[in-house]
Scaffold this motif. Structure first.
Motif, PDB file in Angstrom:
ATOM      1  N   HIS A   2       0.795  -1.231   0.000  1.00 22.00           N
ATOM      2  CA  HIS A   2       0.000   0.000   0.000  1.00 22.00           C
ATOM      3  C   HIS A   2       0.827   1.281   0.000  1.00 22.00           C
ATOM      4  N   CYS A   3       2.010   1.255   0.556  1.00 29.33           N
ATOM      5  CA  CYS A   3       2.783   2.491   0.693  1.00 29.33           C
ATOM      6  C   CYS A   3       3.923   2.609  -0.313  1.00 29.33           C
ATOM      7  N   TYR A   4       4.146   1.600  -1.133  1.00 31.26           N
ATOM      8  CA  TYR A   4       5.140   1.707  -2.198  1.00 31.26           C
ATOM      9  C   TYR A   4       4.491   2.242  -3.471  1.00 31.26           C
ATOM     10  N   SER A   5       3.188   2.108  -3.575  1.00 31.28           N
ATOM     11  CA  SER A   5       2.471   2.521  -4.785  1.00 31.28           C
ATOM     12  C   SER A   5       2.063   3.986  -4.699  1.00 31.28           C
ATOM     13  N   ILE A   6       3.000   4.848  -4.937  1.00 34.86           N
ATOM     14  CA  ILE A   6       2.734   6.281  -4.923  1.00 34.86           C
ATOM     15  C   ILE A   6       2.740   6.702  -6.384  1.00 34.86           C
ATOM     16  N   LEU A  40       6.956  11.943 -11.568  1.00 35.57           N
ATOM     17  CA  LEU A  40       6.683  13.188 -12.289  1.00 35.57           C
ATOM     18  C   LEU A  40       6.705  14.417 -11.385  1.00 35.57           C
ATOM     19  N   TRP A  41       6.887  14.213 -10.095  1.00 37.13           N
ATOM     20  CA  TRP A  41       6.944  15.346  -9.183  1.00 37.13           C
ATOM     21  C   TRP A  41       8.260  16.077  -9.427  1.00 37.13           C
ATOM     22  N   SER A  42       8.197  17.258  -9.988  1.00 37.57           N
ATOM     23  CA  SER A  42       9.441  17.959 -10.283  1.00 37.57           C
ATOM     24  C   SER A  42       9.514  19.349  -9.652  1.00 37.57           C
ATOM     25  N   ARG A  43       8.394  19.978  -9.462  1.00 38.85           N
ATOM     26  CA  ARG A  43       8.413  21.336  -8.913  1.00 38.85           C
ATOM     27  C   ARG A  43       7.731  21.332  -7.549  1.00 38.85           C
ATOM     28  N   TYR A  44       8.536  21.355  -6.535  1.00 38.21           N
ATOM     29  CA  TYR A  44       8.003  21.395  -5.180  1.00 38.21           C
ATOM     30  C   TYR A  44       9.057  21.990  -4.261  1.00 38.21           C
ATOM     31  N   LYS A  45       8.605  22.487  -3.149  1.00 33.96           N
ATOM     32  CA  LYS A  45       9.511  23.009  -2.133  1.00 33.96           C
ATOM     33  C   LYS A  45       9.870  21.860  -1.197  1.00 33.96           C
ATOM     34  N   ARG A  59      10.943   6.878  -4.485  1.00 35.04           N
ATOM     35  CA  ARG A  59      10.914   7.891  -5.549  1.00 35.04           C
ATOM     36  C   ARG A  59      12.048   7.694  -6.542  1.00 35.04           C
ATOM     37  N   ARG A  60      13.256   7.407  -6.045  1.00 36.29           N
ATOM     38  CA  ARG A  60      14.384   7.179  -6.956  1.00 36.29           C
ATOM     39  C   ARG A  60      14.139   5.972  -7.854  1.00 36.29           C
ATOM     40  N   HIS A  61      13.604   4.899  -7.295  1.00 37.21           N
ATOM     41  CA  HIS A  61      13.285   3.718  -8.103  1.00 37.21           C
ATOM     42  C   HIS A  61      12.249   4.053  -9.168  1.00 37.21           C
ATOM     43  N   SER A  62      11.212   4.805  -8.789  1.00 40.88           N
ATOM     44  CA  SER A  62      10.172   5.193  -9.743  1.00 40.88           C
ATOM     45  C   SER A  62      10.727   6.062 -10.860  1.00 40.88           C
ATOM     46  N   MET A  63      11.564   7.025 -10.490  1.00 40.61           N
ATOM     47  CA  MET A  63      12.163   7.907 -11.494  1.00 40.61           C
ATOM     48  C   MET A  63      13.067   7.136 -12.438  1.00 40.61           C
ATOM     49  N   LEU A 122      10.849   5.030 -14.841  1.00 43.95           N
ATOM     50  CA  LEU A 122      10.215   5.837 -15.884  1.00 43.95           C
ATOM     51  C   LEU A 122      11.253   6.337 -16.887  1.00 43.95           C
ATOM     52  N   ARG A 123      12.353   6.843 -16.390  1.00 37.22           N
ATOM     53  CA  ARG A 123      13.395   7.361 -17.284  1.00 37.22           C
ATOM     54  C   ARG A 123      13.928   6.246 -18.184  1.00 37.22           C
ATOM     55  N   SER A 124      14.119   5.069 -17.648  1.00 38.53           N
ATOM     56  CA  SER A 124      14.594   3.938 -18.453  1.00 38.53           C
ATOM     57  C   SER A 124      13.595   3.577 -19.541  1.00 38.53           C
ATOM     58  N   ARG A 125      12.310   3.561 -19.186  1.00 38.77           N
ATOM     59  CA  ARG A 125      11.281   3.236 -20.186  1.00 38.77           C
ATOM     60  C   ARG A 125      11.228   4.288 -21.280  1.00 38.77           C
ATOM     61  N   VAL A 126      11.376   5.559 -20.911  1.00 41.64           N
ATOM     62  CA  VAL A 126      11.380   6.633 -21.914  1.00 41.64           C
ATOM     63  C   VAL A 126      12.594   6.488 -22.823  1.00 41.64           C
ATOM     64  N   GLU A 127      13.757   6.244 -22.251  1.00 45.58           N
ATOM     65  CA  GLU A 127      14.984   6.140 -23.037  1.00 45.58           C
ATOM     66  C   GLU A 127      14.976   4.924 -23.974  1.00 45.58           C
ATOM     67  N   LEU A 128      14.325   3.842 -23.575  1.00 47.13           N
ATOM     68  CA  LEU A 128      14.325   2.614 -24.376  1.00 47.13           C
ATOM     69  C   LEU A 128      13.109   2.475 -25.288  1.00 47.13           C
ATOM     70  N   SER A 129      12.175   3.386 -25.185  1.00 46.30           N
ATOM     71  CA  SER A 129      10.937   3.280 -25.952  1.00 46.30           C
ATOM     72  C   SER A 129      11.185   3.428 -27.453  1.00 46.30           C
ATOM     73  N   THR A 130      10.457   2.623 -28.225  1.00 49.35           N
ATOM     74  CA  THR A 130      10.512   2.736 -29.683  1.00 49.35           C
ATOM     75  C   THR A 130       9.261   3.418 -30.230  1.00 49.35           C
ATOM     76  N   ASN A 131       8.387   3.837 -29.350  1.00 47.67           N
ATOM     77  CA  ASN A 131       7.184   4.551 -29.756  1.00 47.67           C
ATOM     78  C   ASN A 131       7.593   5.848 -30.448  1.00 47.67           C
ATOM     79  N   SER A 132       7.002   6.126 -31.604  1.00 47.32           N
ATOM     80  CA  SER A 132       7.417   7.284 -32.402  1.00 47.32           C
ATOM     81  C   SER A 132       7.174   8.618 -31.688  1.00 47.32           C
TER      82      SER A 132
END
Length: 111
Positions: free
Chosen positions: A7-11, A16-21, A64-68, A71-81
């Protein structure tokens, strides 16, 4: 601990949280720490780091680091146009979220 992990790992969308204090980000972190302590029956003032380490669960920063990274790995490896087009644009490299990812994924030694 399985209840906490499930329940607490699924955030969702935390990568995508990039702008916060810092103060804003501390609120969910404190809540995350308090949930673990309550599940373990520990007092609120005890060490969160010790509770996470002794029970083999990740704190919010690690999640958060694992999630980032995922996501970054999936974006970098994606073949979607569409994703490839965005990834190859100059906007992708200069965007605040990309800078946040790099800052959190690659810790720099200071001094």
């Amino acid at each position: 601990m399985e209840l906490f992990r499930s329940h607490c790992y699924s955030i969702y969308c935390n990568s995508l949280w990039s702008r916060y204090k810092v103060a804003t980000m501390n609120r969910p972190k404190v809540c995350h720490n308090d949930i673990l302590k309550r599940l373990l029956g520990l007092p609120r003032w005890c060490s969160s780091s010790l509770a996470f380490a002794r029970n083999g669960v990740n704190n919010l920063d690690v999640i958060r680091r694992h999630s980032m990274f995922s996501l970054r790995s999936r974006v970098e490896l994606s073949t979607n146009s569409i994703i490839t087009s965005v990834r190859q644009s100059s906007a992708y490299v200069c965007e605040p979220i990309q800078q946040r990812w790099l800052g959190l994924l690659f810790v720099q030694n200071v001094g």
